[in-house]
Enzyme design. Structure first.
Site, PDB file in Angstrom:
ATOM      1  N   ASP A  96       0.832  -1.209   0.000  1.00 32.93           N
ATOM      2  CA  ASP A  96       0.000   0.000   0.000  1.00 32.93           C
ATOM      3  C   ASP A  96       0.865   1.256   0.000  1.00 32.93           C
ATOM      4  O   ASP A  96       0.586   2.243   0.694  1.00 32.93           O
ATOM      5  CB  ASP A  96      -0.961  -0.007   1.195  1.00 32.93           C
ATOM      6  N   ASP A 135      -3.437  -5.029  -4.872  1.00 29.18           N
ATOM      7  CA  ASP A 135      -2.945  -3.667  -5.168  1.00 29.18           C
ATOM      8  C   ASP A 135      -1.505  -3.623  -5.651  1.00 29.18           C
ATOM      9  O   ASP A 135      -1.037  -2.551  -6.063  1.00 29.18           O
ATOM     10  CB  ASP A 135      -3.075  -2.735  -3.955  1.00 29.18           C
ATOM     11  N   ASP A 277     -11.232   0.122   5.538  1.00 32.14           N
ATOM     12  CA  ASP A 277     -10.159   0.358   4.569  1.00 32.14           C
ATOM     13  C   ASP A 277      -9.062   1.241   5.145  1.00 32.14           C
ATOM     14  O   ASP A 277      -7.969   1.330   4.585  1.00 32.14           O
ATOM     15  CB  ASP A 277     -10.715   1.041   3.317  1.00 32.14           C
TER      16      ASP A 277
END
Length: 303
Positions: A96, A135, A277
């Site tokens: 991330d 991701d 999230d």
């Protein structure tokens, strides 16, 4: 029993179908919504959260704190019930990196290689579905070319280890979502990351795009790839589609529960509905990955 699916074209990864080897998807009795409902039985929301979310098959995410015992134990528990577990490998260094809410991951390239090889070996020959690094192929905007090259190398290594050590696993590299990276660009990244070593790729993980939008995106990725790579879609929160926000977005809704088919190879709940999230959107004080019953009930109600 879930029916075996027909593969449209020959695919390089030779694996037995974990769908045909099992009698349905595994429901984790200790998922965060199931645990919350069990521990808060007197709460008026508990029964709804249990029936709508906690009793559904949801992927379990494994990170740096998870070793062979945790992974092997989870897969073994599912196997003892003749059920198909869905696991997420989420430990790439710089995780991330650009989003900033779920940082962490292994401390080095070498540490990651050791961890992911251990992960694949712990799965072994048990029928399993594994989503590899959500991701990781979309999150390039803030990375140097050296960091991108290292990431692609780690992902290729991961695909090689699952191909080598987990013959009854359908592993899927994460391919972002319909609103993030152009299909041709994502196809190039998937190819560079070793998608041909594994079953295929996943789309819409932890996002909200409708199943039809996700199918359309994946079909465009496949056109650019030049072969019909199987794909799976995260439908955990896509019942109302996307409003363009990705972080604890209001007005979203649970999607179709886990099943084989449905426009993709599988529709799966990869993101746990009700898990935040990050400290954003309609849960500004709930850290990433933490269960919030208000988030859960809003997804049930679509509010």
């Amino acid at each position: 029993m879930l029916a075996a699916l027909t593969v449209l074209t020959a695919h390089p990864a030779a694996a037995a179908s974990p769908i045909s080897l099992t009698s349905g998807f595994y429901v984790n009795p200790n998922s965060s919504p199931a645990t919350w409902a069990r521990n808060n039985a007197a709460d008026s929301r508990a029964a709804r959260i249990k029936s709508a979310i906690g009793d559904r098959p949801i992927a379990r995410w494994f990170g740096n704190e998870s070793g062979a015992d945790a992974i092997g134990g989870y897969v073994g528990a599912a196997d003892s019930h003749d059920k198909l577990p869905v696991l997420v490998a989420y430990n790439i260094p710089g995780r991330d990196a650009c989003g900033g809410h779920s940082g962490g991951g292994a401390g080095s390239v070498g540490a990651y290689r050791t961890w992911i090889a251990t992960f694949a070996a712990a799965v072994g020959d048990k029928p399993t579905v594994v989503i590899i690094e959500p991701d990781a192929l979309g999150d390039f905007s803030c990375m140097t070319q050296q960091a991108i090259d290292e990431r692609l190398g780690m992902l290729r290594y991961a695909t090689e280890k699952f191909k080598e050590k987990a013959p009854n696993t359908y592993a899927y590299l994460d391919g972002g979502n319909a609103g993030w990276v152009a299909p041709a660009t994502m196809a190039g990244r998937l190819d560079a990351a070793g998608v041909r070593n594994v079953r295929g790729y996943s789309v819409n993980v932890s996002n909200y795009y409708t199943t039809s939008a996700s199918v359309n995106y994946a079909n465009q990725v496949n056109s650019a790839l030049g072969y019909s790579a199987p794909f799976v879609i995260d439908t955990s929160r896509n019942g109302n589609g996307s409003n363009g926000q990705w972080c604890n977005s209001p007005g979203r809704k649970l999607g179709v529960p886990a099943q084989a088919g449905g426009g993709a190879e599988m529709l799966l709940w990869v993101k746990t509905p009700g898990n935040s999230d990050g400290e954003c959107g309609i849960a500004p004080t709930t850290p990433a990955g933490q269960f919030n019953p208000t988030l859960a009930t809003r997804l049930i109600d679509g509010t």
